[in-house]
Design an enzyme around this catalytic site. Structure first.
Site: not given
Length: 598
Positions: A405-407
């Protein structure tokens, strides 16, 4: 609040932070404690007893629980009052994100996607009309939001999306066509934040798109996933979907900036969302270890199990310390900008952006710790841990997504060092001066004075200072050798990032514990002192290993010999702690309390 005690993002590396200047969970206000307790009550009443339902792909139940959270005001904690929210500070929004996420990755994902990347882009970038129209519905849970960025060919490289937005002949609307994938909340979202490219623009543009199947929007089937089973995850297809021109979010070509800033907030919130999951896994593991009898002895009394419990609790304590330290730094920076005359939008955007390095550090560290904690939880449960009848199996599967997630964590590692170097180039953080000082120190004769370590953490704080020098030595040599091409040497960047991460996490735990020892007495913090010392020892070992890996990868001859000697000097203890005794102490306390108790 004064300027002198608010360090800028990344400055922790070159500027000493005093214990009294950091925020700790022991500093929560009465209002924050009440908010925390009401969230825990909601989780214990509504979510924990129904944990099994989340494993059975009960998407309707996730949606129902989201509506209940909306009725309690939990979806609007970060939203300004004028748009129907509670307008609580950044620390309070972290607190809610932390404690609401302890039961199920499915609910945690739905909550995070809606309150963060589903709502925040409008509150931070929307026009007044857009905010009035959409944010109150999102804050109350009447509507749910989703964020459409990822495409089959655009993941970490978010700006390479192929989705197109074509202006109509009469200039009244855009027609959006394209395919988005891995869209959380897609199955019940009323509104999508969609990123598309207009003509041949260099950067993508953001749009607010209402979900209307009659307007060329269709959904793929629910994805079959390793974990987060009841998080609705679908592909979203747009086929000449008409979007009024007034629904463009911010300016044309500003989509990439919106996406990156939304991810900064998402990263620190994701770290918070892993905290209570760790506490609950530790609590369940301790209870099981106390109850499980083998060889006529509770397994909690065995050294091998004590080692696991102590390391699990230590990572949870350290992660919590670092998350709330950074959250308060962001909150203070936002308040400072508001006082200077910035709008709420501008202040929050710049406040979070200032600490993008810390957000990436926390995302990596805490997501990996929650994975390790759930893994060790399974191991403590033994064969039972592998069974879906115990909470460990689903916790382990749910934890796995947090590293993506989120990079991804690899991207965030490289970002943390890359952003720090960029800040140095802009003059926001002076890395050059301290790096040159370290180089001069290495050429000089080391001091043989015997320091006074009589005060609490005197040696530990000296070691933290030396670890910072180790980072400056390696990163400085890397920048000197490769210049702007350093970003192409990803393995060296990642090794440097691991050093940076360990410094921030270890320092956060030491400062929190020192602050609490000063005000509550050293005796009250004996287990926290043990955890801070244990974590630092582990950090030193890791930094020694990663530092060596980096040094021998891009240096040779005299330079290599000098840097390896420097690394040895900077990772050296005068008085090595008794690691086994520290672990035993921490684990015995956990067993006596029969839960995570720090």
């Amino acid at each position: 609040m004064t300027m002198k005690n608010i360090t800028r993002g990344g400055q922790f590396l070159v500027k000493e932070t005093k214990a009294e200047d950091i925020f700790t969970p022991e500093d929560f206000s009465e209002e924050q404690k009440m908010m925390r307790d009401s969230v825990i009550e909601f989780v214990d009443r509504e979510l924990w007893p129904n944990k099994a339902r989340f494993e059975k792909k009960d998407y309707a139940f996730t949606e129902e629980m989201m509506r209940k959270a909306g009725e309690l005001g939990l979806l609007g904690v970060a939203v300004p009052e004028q748009y129907g929210g509670l307008e609580m500070g950044f620390v309070s929004t972290m607190l809610v994100c932390d404690y609401i996420s302890g039961t199920s990755g499915s609910f945690s994902t739905a909550f995070g996607a809606h309150t963060g990347i589903g709502t925040l882009p409008i509150t931070l970038y929307g026009t007044e009309e857009q905010k009035q129209k959409y944010v109150p519905k999102l804050a109350s849970g009447e509507w749910f939001g989703a964020y459409c960025l990822t495409e089959p060919g655009a993941g970490s490289d978010a700006n390479s999306g192929k989705t197109k937005a074509v202006l109509s002949d009469d200039g009244s609307h855009y027609k959006i066509s394209g395919q988005k994938m891995w869209i959380s909340n897609a199955g019940f979202a009323n509104l999508f934040i969609v990123f598309a490219r207009i003509e041949d623009d260099k950067n993508i543009t953001g749009f607010i798109v209402e979900n209307d199947p009659a307007n060329g929007i269709s959904l793929g089937e629910e994805e079959h996933k390793l974990g987060i089973h009841s998080s609705s995850t679908r592909q979203v297809f747009f086929n000449e979907t008409k979007v009024p021109v007034e629904n463009m979010l911010s300016e044309r070509g500003n989509g990439f900036k919106i996406a990156m800033n939304a991810l900064n907030v998402g990263r620190i919130k994701l770290a918070a969302a892993c905290l209570d999951a760790q506490r609950r896994v530790i609590g369940e593991s301790v209870k099981y270890a106390n109850e499980r009898i083998q060889f006529k002895t509770p397994i909690a009394k065995f050294g091998a199990i004590k080692q696991k419990l102590a390391e699990m609790a230590t990572s949870a304590y350290v992660d919590e310390s670092a998350c709330y330290r950074a959250a308060k730094d962001i909150e203070d920076r936002i308040a400072m900008r508001v006082a200077e005359g910035n709008s709420h939008q501008e202040a929050e955007l710049k406040g979070v952006e200032e600490y993008a390095i810390e957000c990436s550090i926390l995302k990596v560290a805490v997501s990996e710790d929650v994975q390790n904690t759930t893994d060790e939880g399974i191991q403590i449960f033994g064969g039972m841990g592998f069974s879906a009848d115990t909470p460990m199996e689903s916790a382990w599967r749910d934890a796995r997504i947090s590293r993506i997630y989120e990079g991804t964590n690899e991207i965030n590692r490289m970002l943390s060092v890359g952003m720090l170097i960029k800040k140095a180039m802009k003059g926001h953080v002076d890395l050059l001066g301290p790096a040159m000082a370290v180089k001069d120190e290495l050429m000089g004769i080391p001091s043989f004075d015997i320091p006074d370590y009589s005060e609490l953490f005197a040696e530990e704080k000296e070691i933290i200072g030396k670890l910072k020098k180790a980072f400056l030595m390696i990163a400085g040599a890397g920048v000197q050798k490769f210049g702007p091409e350093l970003e192409e040497h990803q393995q060296i960047l990642m090794a440097s990032a691991d050093i940076l991460i360990e410094i921030y996490m270890a320092e956060s735990a030491i400062l929190r514990t020192e602050k609490n020892a000063q005000r509550f007495g050293e005796a009250s913090q004996e287990y926290q002192i043990a955890m801070a010392q244990l974590y630092l020892f582990n950090a030193v070992e890791k930094i020694n290993s990663k530092g060596k890996e980096a040094i021998i990868s891009f240096t040779e001859g005299d330079e290599q010999r000098m840097m390896l000697m420097g690394l040895k000097r900077y990772t050296k203890y005068a008085n090595l702690p008794n690691i086994v005794a520290l672990r035993e102490k921490i684990a015995d306390k956990l067993s006596a309390e029969n839960t995570y108790c720090f």
